[in-house]
Structures are given as structure tokens and as C-alpha cells.
Write a protein that holds these residues in place. Structure first.
Motif, short mmCIF file in Angstrom:
data_model
loop_
_atom_site.label_atom_id
_atom_site.label_comp_id
_atom_site.label_asym_id
_atom_site.label_seq_id
_atom_site.Cartn_x
_atom_site.Cartn_y
_atom_site.Cartn_z
N PRO A 20 6.85 3.30 -17.62
CA PRO A 20 7.41 2.60 -18.05
C PRO A 20 8.42 2.02 -16.67
O PRO A 20 8.93 2.97 -16.31
CB PRO A 20 8.70 3.14 -19.22
N ARG A 21 8.35 0.94 -16.53
CA ARG A 21 9.01 0.33 -15.46
C ARG A 21 10.71 0.65 -14.77
O ARG A 21 10.45 0.99 -14.09
CB ARG A 21 9.61 -1.13 -15.46
N SER A 22 11.05 0.72 -16.62
CA SER A 22 12.65 2.11 -16.01
C SER A 22 12.73 2.73 -15.36
O SER A 22 14.13 3.73 -14.33
CB SER A 22 12.94 1.86 -17.42
N GLU A 23 11.81 3.48 -15.07
CA GLU A 23 11.23 4.80 -14.51
C GLU A 23 11.22 4.81 -13.37
O GLU A 23 11.37 5.88 -12.35
CB GLU A 23 10.00 5.68 -14.95
N ILE A 24 11.27 3.55 -12.80
CA ILE A 24 10.90 3.69 -10.74
C ILE A 24 12.51 3.26 -10.64
O ILE A 24 12.19 1.63 -11.29
CB ILE A 24 9.81 2.53 -10.06
N PHE A 25 12.76 3.69 -9.53
CA PHE A 25 14.09 3.13 -9.00
C PHE A 25 13.84 2.50 -8.06
O PHE A 25 12.89 2.32 -7.42
CB PHE A 25 15.15 3.95 -8.37
N LEU A 26 14.36 0.91 -8.56
CA LEU A 26 14.66 0.14 -6.65
C LEU A 26 15.72 -0.45 -6.39
O LEU A 26 17.01 -1.08 -6.87
CB LEU A 26 13.67 -1.51 -7.13
N ASP A 65 0.71 -0.90 -0.04
CA ASP A 65 -0.29 -0.10 0.27
C ASP A 65 0.97 1.27 0.04
O ASP A 65 0.73 1.94 -0.77
CB ASP A 65 -0.83 0.15 1.32
N SER A 66 1.90 1.28 0.98
CA SER A 66 2.77 2.22 0.77
C SER A 66 3.33 2.69 -0.61
O SER A 66 3.74 3.72 -0.44
CB SER A 66 3.80 2.30 1.64
N THR A 67 3.82 1.70 -1.12
CA THR A 67 4.69 2.08 -2.01
C THR A 67 4.01 2.68 -2.73
O THR A 67 4.29 3.66 -4.36
CB THR A 67 5.55 0.18 -3.16
N ARG A 68 2.39 2.18 -3.16
CA ARG A 68 1.70 2.44 -4.24
C ARG A 68 1.44 3.99 -4.30
O ARG A 68 1.38 5.07 -4.65
CB ARG A 68 0.09 1.33 -4.48
N ALA A 69 0.57 4.57 -2.51
CA ALA A 69 0.19 5.96 -2.03
C ALA A 69 2.05 6.33 -2.33
O ALA A 69 1.57 7.32 -3.39
CB ALA A 69 0.75 5.49 -0.33
N ALA A 70 3.12 5.60 -2.08
CA ALA A 70 4.19 6.69 -2.89
C ALA A 70 4.17 7.03 -4.19
O ALA A 70 4.68 7.60 -5.25
CB ALA A 70 5.79 6.17 -1.83
N LEU A 71 4.12 6.12 -5.13
CA LEU A 71 4.65 6.63 -6.72
C LEU A 71 3.20 7.31 -6.95
O LEU A 71 3.12 8.11 -7.53
CB LEU A 71 4.04 5.08 -7.24
N ASP A 72 2.02 7.22 -6.86
CA ASP A 72 0.50 8.09 -6.88
C ASP A 72 1.09 9.02 -6.73
O ASP A 72 1.12 10.31 -7.10
CB ASP A 72 -0.88 7.69 -6.37
N ALA A 73 2.27 9.54 -5.20
CA ALA A 73 2.30 11.14 -4.71
C ALA A 73 3.62 11.40 -5.00
O ALA A 73 4.56 12.55 -5.07
CB ALA A 73 2.69 10.64 -3.97
N GLY A 74 4.20 10.41 -6.53
CA GLY A 74 5.01 10.86 -7.22
C GLY A 74 6.40 10.60 -7.34
O GLY A 74 7.74 10.53 -6.99
N TYR A 75 6.49 9.67 -5.84
CA TYR A 75 8.09 9.06 -5.95
C TYR A 75 8.60 7.69 -6.85
O TYR A 75 7.65 7.65 -7.49
CB TYR A 75 7.47 8.32 -4.33
N LYS A 76 9.54 8.47 -6.65
CA LYS A 76 10.69 7.12 -8.34
C LYS A 76 11.31 6.10 -7.82
O LYS A 76 12.36 5.32 -8.13
CB LYS A 76 10.75 8.32 -9.56
N HIS A 77 12.15 5.97 -6.36
CA HIS A 77 12.43 5.71 -5.81
C HIS A 77 11.60 4.54 -4.65
O HIS A 77 11.41 5.01 -3.78
CB HIS A 77 13.66 5.96 -5.51
N VAL A 78 12.33 2.83 -3.96
CA VAL A 78 11.92 2.78 -3.57
C VAL A 78 12.93 1.44 -2.74
O VAL A 78 14.13 1.03 -3.68
CB VAL A 78 10.97 1.72 -3.36
N ASP A 79 13.12 2.13 -1.45
CA ASP A 79 14.18 1.35 -0.54
C ASP A 79 13.92 0.04 0.02
O ASP A 79 13.61 -0.20 1.32
CB ASP A 79 15.32 2.01 -0.39
N THR A 80 13.89 -0.67 -0.62
CA THR A 80 13.62 -2.33 0.17
C THR A 80 15.24 -3.07 0.22
O THR A 80 16.55 -2.51 0.15
CB THR A 80 12.68 -3.30 -0.64
N ALA A 81 14.91 -4.32 1.16
CA ALA A 81 16.33 -5.14 1.46
C ALA A 81 15.38 -6.19 1.98
O ALA A 81 14.55 -6.73 2.37
CB ALA A 81 16.38 -4.35 2.87
N GLU A 82 16.36 -7.54 1.67
CA GLU A 82 15.92 -9.31 2.06
C GLU A 82 15.23 -8.97 3.66
O GLU A 82 14.69 -9.66 3.96
CB GLU A 82 17.46 -9.83 2.17
#
Ligand SMILES: NC(=O)c1ccc[n+]([C@@H]2O[C@H](COP(=O)([O-])OP(=O)(O)OC[C@H]3O[C@@H](n4cnc5c(N)ncnc54)[C@H](OP(=O)(O)O)[C@@H]3O)[C@@H](O)[C@H]2O)c1
Length: 284
Positions: free
Chosen positions: A78-84, A39-56
């Protein structure tokens, strides 16, 4: 000589020494369960974030990857616009690290991570060298676009310089006005290693500090925005975490105001070596 600040591209990304670029602002997802991470990733993308920091370690690579893939499909982005970014949890052997990278990619449903970090320097010099070699080789194979480290202290960065290995593009460390790590910041900036601030809000532990309150009132901006603006103006990448949709939005509203030199100086003076989570920058 003042250390160079990272070069910004016109779309708010920072140029890394390997030729790639990284959005200076992103969402952190530490301590989020699957639903919260999705939910937070989707809310962030809706808000204009282009970068998500996760971890194993966070056990939420899967919902983050799924949220990004679905959101991109639905919005025609394009999936390439979002930095993971993801990170390696254990430092054991070259083979273990190579296998864990592949498992993380599968969980996140991507062919390649934009950035992949050694989560910590734990393990000692020999193990660090082997793990880093695994990251370098995975990058050569195209599994990782950029590679970096996290929680590396000055001596760990110096060790890599002495070994003459490829240097990390990023060192992700605990960075906020109450934890400034000046020696680590200096060696990284001098070697073109971009600082990425984890805990950029000091995990909300100093929101009532009089200086923070004063600057927040003077600027008419909320306290979180004061912390985050400080990080941005130092040229750090910032990755605030929130599961609250309103805070996800307010934490991103940072680009229409500036802290002045006196305000930055006051915030710079607050360092108290505040450990908000773990502190492994001095391990052997
Ligand atoms: N490499 C590492 O070792 C390491 C270690 C720790 C973190 N990280 C990364 O860095 C990211 C950020 O660090 P962090 O999660 O430790 O801490 P943080 O971002 O400094 O703070 C998060 C805390 O602040 C609250 N918060 C967020 N925005 C707020 C606002 N505007 N007003 C009031 N409270 C607010 C959050 O609660 P709500 O969720 O309820 O809003 C949460 O309790 C992590 O998520 C992770 O991706 C890396």
C-alpha cells in the motif's frame, strides 16, 4: 528535568504531536540526479526503508515519487506504508508558498505529502509567519499530513512559541556527533518538536576520527553505522544519503546492536560545530 524522548510505536515509528507517526529511519536524496534518485529510492525500498526525504531544492521529487509509486505497485505494498517528505525552497509570500506546495505535489505524483517542511528560516519574522500560515492552511486542505521546519535556530522556534501559532512537529537540522546544536535540541525537546538529523554521517568528513575508528573496531560495525546508531539512540530521526547500493543496505543495519553509555558519552564529547553544508540557524 530531563527532556522527554519521542514515543516509539511498535513498528519503529516516532509519534508526532499531531497524532501522525514517522519512521525514525529514512533515505536522504540530496545531490542525487534523476537516475540516482530513482535507483537509490528503489534500492532503499528493497532494503526495507519506508521513508524518503526529498525537497523542491534537490530537483528530484519526480523520480523519488515515481520510484515509490512503481515499487508499491510491483510489490503490492500500500502506498500509504511509504512516508514521503518534501520541503519548500523559497520563502517569499503566502501565495507563492501555496502555489509551490501544489507544484511539488504534482511533481511527486501524490495527493498529499506525509511531511512538508519550510526548508529554512531565511526571510525574517514577517515572511516566516506568512509562509508558515500557508503550510498550516495547506494542511487544513488535506494537501499536507504533517508540517515542520528545517534549519530553525532556537530564536526561530521561540518566535513561533511567542506567536502562539501551531508548532512544527519536526525541526530538521544538521545533527551528528561533531555538530550537536545543544540549545536547539533542548528547546525542541521541551516543546515536543522531534529532531530530524540531516547530515547524520557528517557527510563522511570525520570517518577517520580516532574515537569513531576505535568504537567501530570495538563494536565490529562499520563507521557509518556508529554515526547512525548515535543519532537513533538520541531519539533523532535519521536520513542518511547514499547512491551506493551496498551502503544503502549497511546504513540500514542498525537495529541489532547498541552503543553503551561510555561510547555515547565519548561521541557526545566530539562536538566541534562542524558545518558540513550550510548554516542558517542564526539568520534574522
Ligand atoms: N534540510 C536541509 O537543509 C538539509 C541539508 C542537507 C541534507 N539534508 C537531507 O539530509 C540527507 C542526509 O544528509 P547529507 O546527504 O548531506 O549527508 P550524509 O547522509 O551525512 O552523508 C552522505 C555522504 O556520505 C557518503 N556515505 C553514505 N553512507 C556511507 C557509508 N556507509 N560509508 C561511507 N560513506 C557513506 C555518501 O556517499 P555515497 O552516496 O557515495 O554513498 C555521501 O557522500 C540529505 O540527503 C537530505 O535528504 C537536508
Amino acid at each position: 528535568m530531563p527532556a522527554p524522548t519521542p514515543v516509539k510505536t511498535s513498528d519503529g515509528r516516532l509519534k508526532m504531536r499531531d497524532g501522525n507517526s514517522i519512521p525514525q529511519f529514512g533515505l536522504g536524496v540530496y545531490e542525487m540526479n534523476d537516475q540516482e534518485a530513482y535507483d537509490s529510492t528503489r534500492a532503499a525500498l528493497d532494503a526495507g526503508y519506508k521513508h524518503v526525504d526529498t525537497a523542491e531544492w534537490y530537483e528530484n521529487e519526480e523520480p523519488c515519487g515515481r520510484a515509490i509509486n512503481e515499487w508499491c505497485k510491483e510489490t503490492g505494498t500500500p502506498r500509504s506504508e511509504i512516508f514521503l517528505t518534501s520541503k519548500l525552497m523559497h520563502n517569499k509570500t503566502y501565495e507563492q508558498a501555496s502555489a509551490d506546495i501544489r507544484k511539488s505535489l504534482k511533481r511527486a505524483q501524490v495527493d498529499t505529502f506525509d511531511l512538508y517542511l519550510m526548508h529554512s528560516p531565511i526571510g525574517g519574522p514577517e515572511i516566516r509567519k506568512n509562509i508558515w500560515r500557508a503550510l498550516v492552511d495547506a494542511k487544513k486542505e488535506g494537501l499536507l499530513k504533517s508540517i515542520g521546519v528545517s534549519n530553525f535556530g532556537k530564536k526561530h522556534i521561540q518566535e513561533m512559541i511567542d506567536q502562539k501559532v501551531e508548532l512544527p512537529v519536526v525541526n530538521q537540522i544538521d545533527l551528528h556527533p561533531f555538530m550537536r546544536h545543544p540549545e536547539i535540541v533542548e528547546i525542541c525537546e521541551q516543546n515536543d518538536i522531534i529532531l530530524e538529523a540531516w547530515g547524520p554521517l557528517a557527510r563522511a568528513m570525520r570517518f577517520n576520527h580516532p574515537s569513531i575508528q576505535k568504537i567501530s573496531k570495538a563494536k565490529g560495525r562499520d563507521v557509518g553505522q556508529i554515526f547512525l546508531r548515535w543519532g537513533l539512540q538520541h531519539g533523532f530521526i535519521i536520513i542518511p544519503k547514499s547512491v551506493n547500493p551496498k551502503r544503502i543496505v549497511s546504513n540500514s543495519q542498525l537495529f541489532d546492536f547498541e552503543l553503551d553509555a561510555d561510547e555515547m558519552k565519548e561521541l557526545d564529547g566530539l562536538d566541534e560545530y562542524l558545518v558540513t553544508d550550510w548554516d542558517v540557524v542564526d539568520v534574522e
